[in-house]
Design a protein around this motif. Structure first.
Motif, PDB file in Angstrom:
ATOM      1  N   SER B  74     -36.557  11.303  -4.428  1.00 33.85           N
ATOM      2  CA  SER B  74     -36.742   9.793  -4.126  1.00 33.85           C
ATOM      3  C   SER B  74     -36.932   8.998  -4.900  1.00 33.85           C
ATOM      4  N   LEU B  75     -37.918   8.842  -6.160  1.00 35.78           N
ATOM      5  CA  LEU B  75     -38.162   8.244  -7.438  1.00 35.78           C
ATOM      6  C   LEU B  75     -36.674   8.018  -7.881  1.00 35.78           C
ATOM      7  N   GLY B  76     -35.554   8.527  -7.656  1.00 31.99           N
ATOM      8  CA  GLY B  76     -34.214   8.123  -8.770  1.00 31.99           C
ATOM      9  C   GLY B  76     -33.996   7.611  -7.511  1.00 31.99           C
ATOM     10  N   TYR B  77     -33.545   7.275  -6.607  1.00 31.77           N
ATOM     11  CA  TYR B  77     -32.928   6.451  -6.269  1.00 31.77           C
ATOM     12  C   TYR B  77     -34.745   5.492  -5.715  1.00 31.77           C
ATOM     13  N   TYR B  78     -35.365   5.574  -5.348  1.00 36.72           N
ATOM     14  CA  TYR B  78     -35.999   4.120  -5.527  1.00 36.72           C
ATOM     15  C   TYR B  78     -36.017   3.426  -6.909  1.00 36.72           C
ATOM     16  N   LEU B  79     -35.823   4.207  -7.885  1.00 38.89           N
ATOM     17  CA  LEU B  79     -35.294   3.706  -9.627  1.00 38.89           C
ATOM     18  C   LEU B  79     -34.568   2.673  -9.241  1.00 38.89           C
ATOM     19  N   GLN B  80     -33.481   3.422  -9.063  1.00 41.85           N
ATOM     20  CA  GLN B  80     -32.241   2.116  -8.425  1.00 41.85           C
ATOM     21  C   GLN B  80     -31.790   1.378  -8.306  1.00 41.85           C
ATOM     22  N   TYR B  81     -32.417   1.803  -6.329  1.00 40.44           N
ATOM     23  CA  TYR B  81     -32.831   0.435  -5.870  1.00 40.44           C
ATOM     24  C   TYR B  81     -33.770  -0.731  -6.143  1.00 40.44           C
ATOM     25  N   TRP B  82     -35.159  -0.441  -6.482  1.00 40.81           N
ATOM     26  CA  TRP B  82     -35.965  -1.234  -7.486  1.00 40.81           C
ATOM     27  C   TRP B  82     -34.703  -2.184  -8.809  1.00 40.81           C
ATOM     28  N   ILE B  83     -34.452  -1.827  -9.166  1.00 45.05           N
ATOM     29  CA  ILE B  83     -33.773  -1.736 -10.709  1.00 45.05           C
ATOM     30  C   ILE B  83     -32.458  -3.160  -9.673  1.00 45.05           C
ATOM     31  N   VAL B  85     -32.037  -4.153  -6.893  1.00 49.59           N
ATOM     32  CA  VAL B  85     -31.971  -4.700  -5.677  1.00 49.59           C
ATOM     33  C   VAL B  85     -32.872  -6.082  -6.008  1.00 49.59           C
ATOM     34  N   ILE B  86     -34.470  -5.473  -6.576  1.00 50.95           N
ATOM     35  CA  ILE B  86     -35.641  -6.094  -6.838  1.00 50.95           C
ATOM     36  C   ILE B  86     -35.836  -6.523  -8.270  1.00 50.95           C
ATOM     37  N   ASP B  87     -35.593  -5.916  -9.408  1.00 51.83           N
ATOM     38  CA  ASP B  87     -35.665  -6.997 -10.656  1.00 51.83           C
ATOM     39  C   ASP B  87     -34.583  -7.535 -11.267  1.00 51.83           C
ATOM     40  N   TYR B  88     -33.472  -6.684 -11.193  1.00 55.35           N
ATOM     41  CA  TYR B  88     -32.107  -7.248 -11.449  1.00 55.35           C
ATOM     42  C   TYR B  88     -31.432  -7.156 -11.240  1.00 55.35           C
ATOM     43  N   PRO B  89     -30.722  -8.229 -10.329  1.00 56.22           N
ATOM     44  CA  PRO B  89     -29.866  -8.204  -9.469  1.00 56.22           C
ATOM     45  C   PRO B  89     -28.236  -9.009  -9.982  1.00 56.22           C
ATOM     46  N   LEU B  90     -27.366  -7.702  -9.525  1.00 57.69           N
ATOM     47  CA  LEU B  90     -26.738  -8.248 -10.968  1.00 57.69           C
ATOM     48  C   LEU B  90     -24.829  -7.743  -9.730  1.00 57.69           C
ATOM     49  N   ASN B  91     -24.256  -8.919  -9.293  1.00 58.85           N
ATOM     50  CA  ASN B  91     -23.795  -9.586  -9.031  1.00 58.85           C
ATOM     51  C   ASN B  91     -21.975  -8.394  -9.309  1.00 58.85           C
ATOM     52  N   VAL B  92     -21.787  -7.378  -9.562  1.00 59.94           N
ATOM     53  CA  VAL B  92     -20.215  -6.366  -9.863  1.00 59.94           C
ATOM     54  C   VAL B  92     -19.467  -5.736  -9.071  1.00 59.94           C
ATOM     55  N   GLY B  93     -17.837  -6.810  -9.901  1.00 57.63           N
ATOM     56  CA  GLY B  93     -17.206  -6.622  -8.262  1.00 57.63           C
ATOM     57  C   GLY B  93     -18.073  -7.258  -7.356  1.00 57.63           C
ATOM     58  N   GLY B  94     -18.437  -7.923  -6.028  1.00 58.89           N
ATOM     59  CA  GLY B  94     -18.294  -8.367  -5.284  1.00 58.89           C
ATOM     60  C   GLY B  94     -19.239  -7.365  -4.423  1.00 58.89           C
ATOM     61  N   ARG B  95     -19.527  -5.825  -5.108  1.00 62.72           N
ATOM     62  CA  ARG B  95     -20.348  -5.068  -4.682  1.00 62.72           C
ATOM     63  C   ARG B  95     -21.582  -5.044  -3.774  1.00 62.72           C
ATOM     64  N   PRO B  96     -22.255  -5.047  -2.735  1.00 65.64           N
ATOM     65  CA  PRO B  96     -23.631  -5.106  -2.215  1.00 65.64           C
ATOM     66  C   PRO B  96     -23.890  -4.697  -3.572  1.00 65.64           C
ATOM     67  N   TYR B  97     -25.818  -5.381  -3.864  1.00 65.78           N
ATOM     68  CA  TYR B  97     -26.724  -4.636  -4.522  1.00 65.78           C
ATOM     69  C   TYR B  97     -27.475  -3.976  -3.899  1.00 65.78           C
ATOM     70  N   HIS B  98     -27.331  -2.743  -2.888  1.00 68.18           N
ATOM     71  CA  HIS B  98     -28.041  -1.661  -2.540  1.00 68.18           C
ATOM     72  C   HIS B  98     -26.603  -1.060  -1.856  1.00 68.18           C
ATOM     73  N   SER B  99     -26.612  -0.467  -3.401  1.00 67.08           N
ATOM     74  CA  SER B  99     -25.131  -0.337  -3.350  1.00 67.08           C
ATOM     75  C   SER B  99     -25.321   1.636  -3.176  1.00 67.08           C
ATOM     76  N   ILE B 100     -25.465   1.656  -1.712  1.00 69.84           N
ATOM     77  CA  ILE B 100     -26.085   3.340  -1.301  1.00 69.84           C
ATOM     78  C   ILE B 100     -24.659   4.450  -1.617  1.00 69.84           C
ATOM     79  N   PRO B 101     -24.018   4.512  -1.841  1.00 80.89           N
ATOM     80  CA  PRO B 101     -22.517   5.409  -2.072  1.00 80.89           C
ATOM     81  C   PRO B 101     -23.037   5.715  -3.656  1.00 80.89           C
ATOM     82  N   SER B 102     -23.517   3.858  -4.960  1.00 80.31           N
ATOM     83  CA  SER B 102     -23.100   4.503  -6.230  1.00 80.31           C
ATOM     84  C   SER B 102     -24.887   5.289  -6.602  1.00 80.31           C
ATOM     85  N   PHE B 103     -25.337   4.946  -5.507  1.00 79.31           N
ATOM     86  CA  PHE B 103     -27.016   5.600  -6.063  1.00 79.31           C
ATOM     87  C   PHE B 103     -26.694   7.191  -6.008  1.00 79.31           C
ATOM     88  N   ILE B 104     -25.827   7.568  -5.171  1.00 79.78           N
ATOM     89  CA  ILE B 104     -26.154   8.903  -4.674  1.00 79.78           C
ATOM     90  C   ILE B 104     -25.877   9.876  -5.643  1.00 79.78           C
TER      91      ILE B 104
END
Lengths: 476, 185
Positions: B74-83, B85-104
């Motif tokens: 949970s911590l690992g996922y939330y860390l990525q989500y927070w970074i 989506v919330i703290d440092y949203p960065l458009n990378v190749g048009g992928r969504p901020y919340h890129s679920i498969p990439s966070f797995i």
């Protein structure tokens, strides 16, 4: 099928179960006859507890050579820190050269240790017991060597902590959609878990060394490492639970690590990299290379330390069979790469294939097929699986072959990708080779120190093996 | 401990050596049947059935590991989500901020890391280690427990502990040797 049909099946009779024993009798034993708890513990412990003055000459010579090669590493890494990565052969279009080839090569080698200690443990393969400690140590040292390459490739390795998510004063964070960041997590987790797994296995053994050591310094050293292990039934109960859990956790971990390493390539769009078969094919290749390295080192060690009672023909035979199977999976991967490239109908994929087979680096592909596919077919024959010299030579072919495989994937795919105007060539400079050979020195040095200071075969597991041999059916 | 005279070095317990694993398991079961509770067995290999014969409950270690794995993941996922989506949203190749498969992958690695470290550290801590010294090491022959000797120790803390009765009981259980182990002064 109805219930009464199933219950009607008669229980297996004596003669029907007898074939299992008969089949097992054909195998060489996992431990030779005539050993008891004291003899197995003593034989393995004495290698470590021998007085410093009586250290075998062969060990000193081997260590000296390894240490000399280690200096090549220090020289290559030192000059790299002074001059920067410009001393390597990297440039556009081949911006990933030896560093990534060697990283993947080493980390793949490491995977055999985890496979032996975790996956074979879960499958109750008792033959793993005498090789697990050694293979786990090899894992650790191979991961250490692997880690050197991405670290040094950073250019400013002292800033390695930028890779981790930490609240930086620059206000930036890692980019989690990149496989390179996944790699940081995968490899650092793998190194950590391998280390604690190895140490957990060592605890009862260093307790034995503590109790057997004559010299006070040795007693204190092993006493510290043993943490006061008493071998109580309560200790053992939690120990076995922890070991089982670690094995269960390491199994998906080891598969994930090389899968993620392969995603470094597969997630990109470069022809020759963008393939779905990469994760399983990389994992099989890792097992292949890893078993070759275990055998490469174990065959001389077994002879030198006269450990043929514990590392029997059965072990050589089994490891060779694992190599044969993983080698066939790898060969299937090569075939599928060709098929995918052709079947995709994509101009660039097809051009990549033709270039791989007949381009300026074509020699590396055919050499790879010779080393990884042709030569290992000898392992179908028992005499090549159990005779040490031929087996050792086949292992060298596989090690070279697995290095070439990564060379083909990295260099040959990159040097002619899409735009002919951007094509180019790549070769490693003497500093590339120096660092690569130097990590072999690092690997061997660590291995020699390990063999001198810690038991290279798990003594308590060997005692269990003796116990099982005495009570083959288990306790009623 | 308070039951004993403080002046003389108190006994830690009565230590019996057994010839084989079966005898040890039998003795442990018999000791439990006779009402002894404070005891432990010491063996060079894990002996099947011994822990159960001593009447102990299954360790809670697996539950701790499960908990740690859930927390780590949970911590690992939330860390990525927070970074991302919330703290440092960065458009990378048009992928969504919340890129679920990439966070797995990172979530998975953090799950394994937390649970594996908990398995090891938990095992060590529950075992009361590191504890370099323990009164049981005062027994002269105990060094053999890590090579080929099998012991059962009924401890003086046991409410039914009576040195002579325990000695006789252990001798009855086919012990090879019975000796009293002293506690540290």
């Amino acid at each position: 099928m109805s219930d009464d049909v199933r219950t009607a099946a008669p229980p297996p009779s004596e003669s029907e179960t007898g074939w299992v024993e008969a089949a097992l009798a054909d195998f060489a034993p996992m431990i030779e006859d005539g050993h008891d708890f004291e003899s197995v513990t003593g034989k393995i412990a004495d290698i470590v507890l021998v007085e410093p003055k009586k250290t075998p000459r062969g060990w000193i010579l081997g260590f000296a050579i390894a240490f000399l090669i280690l200096q090549v590493f220090f020289l290559s890494a030192g000059y790299l820190l002074v001059k920067g990565t410009g001393i390597w052969g990297l440039n556009i279009p081949v911006a990933w050269g030896f560093a990534i080839i060697n990283f993947v090569w080493w980390i793949g080698i490491g995977h055999a240790g985890t496979l032996i200690s975790a996956i074979l443990f879960l499958f109750n393969q008792d033959w793993r017991m005498s090789i697990s400690r050694f293979a786990e140590a090899m894992t650790l040292f191979a991961v250490a060597c692997a880690g050197m390459f991405p670290l040094l490739h950073l250019g400013r390795p002292w800033l390695f902590y930028w890779l981790f998510p930490y609240p930086a004063s620059m206000g930036t964070w890692p980019q989690f959609r990149s496989p390179l960041v996944w790699d940081v997590f995968a490899v650092s987790t793998y190194a950590t878990v391998s280390l604690v797994f190895w140490y957990t296995g060592l605890i009862p053994d260093v307790a034995s060394l503590r109790d057997r050591a004559k010299h006070r310094a040795a007693k204190v050293f092993y006493g510290m490492l043993a943490l006061g292990w008493r071998g109580s039934a309560t200790h053992w109960h939690r120990y076995q639970l922890a070991y089982m859990l670690l094995a269960g956790l390491s199994t998906p971990l080891v598969l994930s690590v090389h899968s993620i390493v392969s995603l470094d390539f597969a997630v990109s769009v470069v022809p020759g990299w963008h393939t779905t078969i990469f994760p399983p094919y990389f994992v099989a290749g890792a097992i292949y290379a890893g078993f070759a390295m275990v055998l490469t080192i174990m065959i001389p060690v077994r002879k030198f330390y006269k450990l043929k009672d514990f590392l029997t023909e059965r072990h050589l035979d089994n490891m060779a069979k694992v190599m044969l199977v993983s080698g066939l999976i790898v060969a299937y991967g090569y075939a599928m790469e060709l098929f995918f490239g052709w079947y995709s109908g994509d101009t660039y994929e097809r051009a990549m294939l033709l270039n791989r087979l007949g381009g300026p680096y074509g020699w590396s592909y055919w050499l790879l097929i010779l080393c990884n596919v042709a030569v290992p077919q000898l392992l179908w024959f028992k005499k090549y699986r159990t005779r040490t010299l031929p087996l050792w030579i086949i292992c060298q072919f596989i090690s070279v072959g697995m290095w070439l495989e990564r060379f083909v994937i990295v260099v040959v795919s990159l040097h002619r990708s899409f735009e002919p105007g951007a094509w180019g060539f790549y070769h490693g400079t003497k500093w590339d080779w120096g660092l690569y050979i130097g990590t072999m020195g690092l690997f061997l040095t660590l291995l020699f120190v390990f063999m001198r200071l810690l038991p290279m075969i798990a003594m308590f597991e060997m005692r269990e093996l003796v116990h099982k041999k005495k009570h083959p059916g288990g306790h009623g | 401990m308070s039951d004993h005279a403080p002046a003389a070095p108190a006994a830690f317990g009565m230590l019996a050596e057994f010839a084989d694993e079966e005898a040890l398991v039998r003795a442990a079961a018999a000791a439990r049947a006779s009402g002894y509770t404070c005891m432990d067995a010491y063996t060079p290999i894990p002996v099947e059935g011994l822990y159960e014969a001593l009447g102990r409950r299954r360790s809670k270690l697996p539950w701790m590991v499960l908990g740690a794995g859930i927390i780590g993941g949970s911590l690992g996922y939330y860390l990525q989500y927070w970074i991302s989506v919330i703290d440092y949203p960065l458009n990378v190749g048009g992928r969504p901020y919340h890129s679920i498969p990439s966070f797995i992958p990172v979530t998975f690695e953090m799950t394994i890391l937390f649970s594996a470290l908990t398995a090891v550290i938990g095992m060590i801590m529950l075992n009361g280690l590191p504890r370099p010294h323990h009164p049981i090491f005062n027994a002269p022959s105990f060094a053999g427990a890590s090579t080929d000797k099998l012991f059962l120790c009924i401890e003086a803390e046991d409410p039914h502990y009576d040195a002579e009765a325990v000695r006789a009981f252990l001798a009855d259980q086919d012990a090879v040797e019975v000796q009293e182990v002293m506690d540290d002064a």
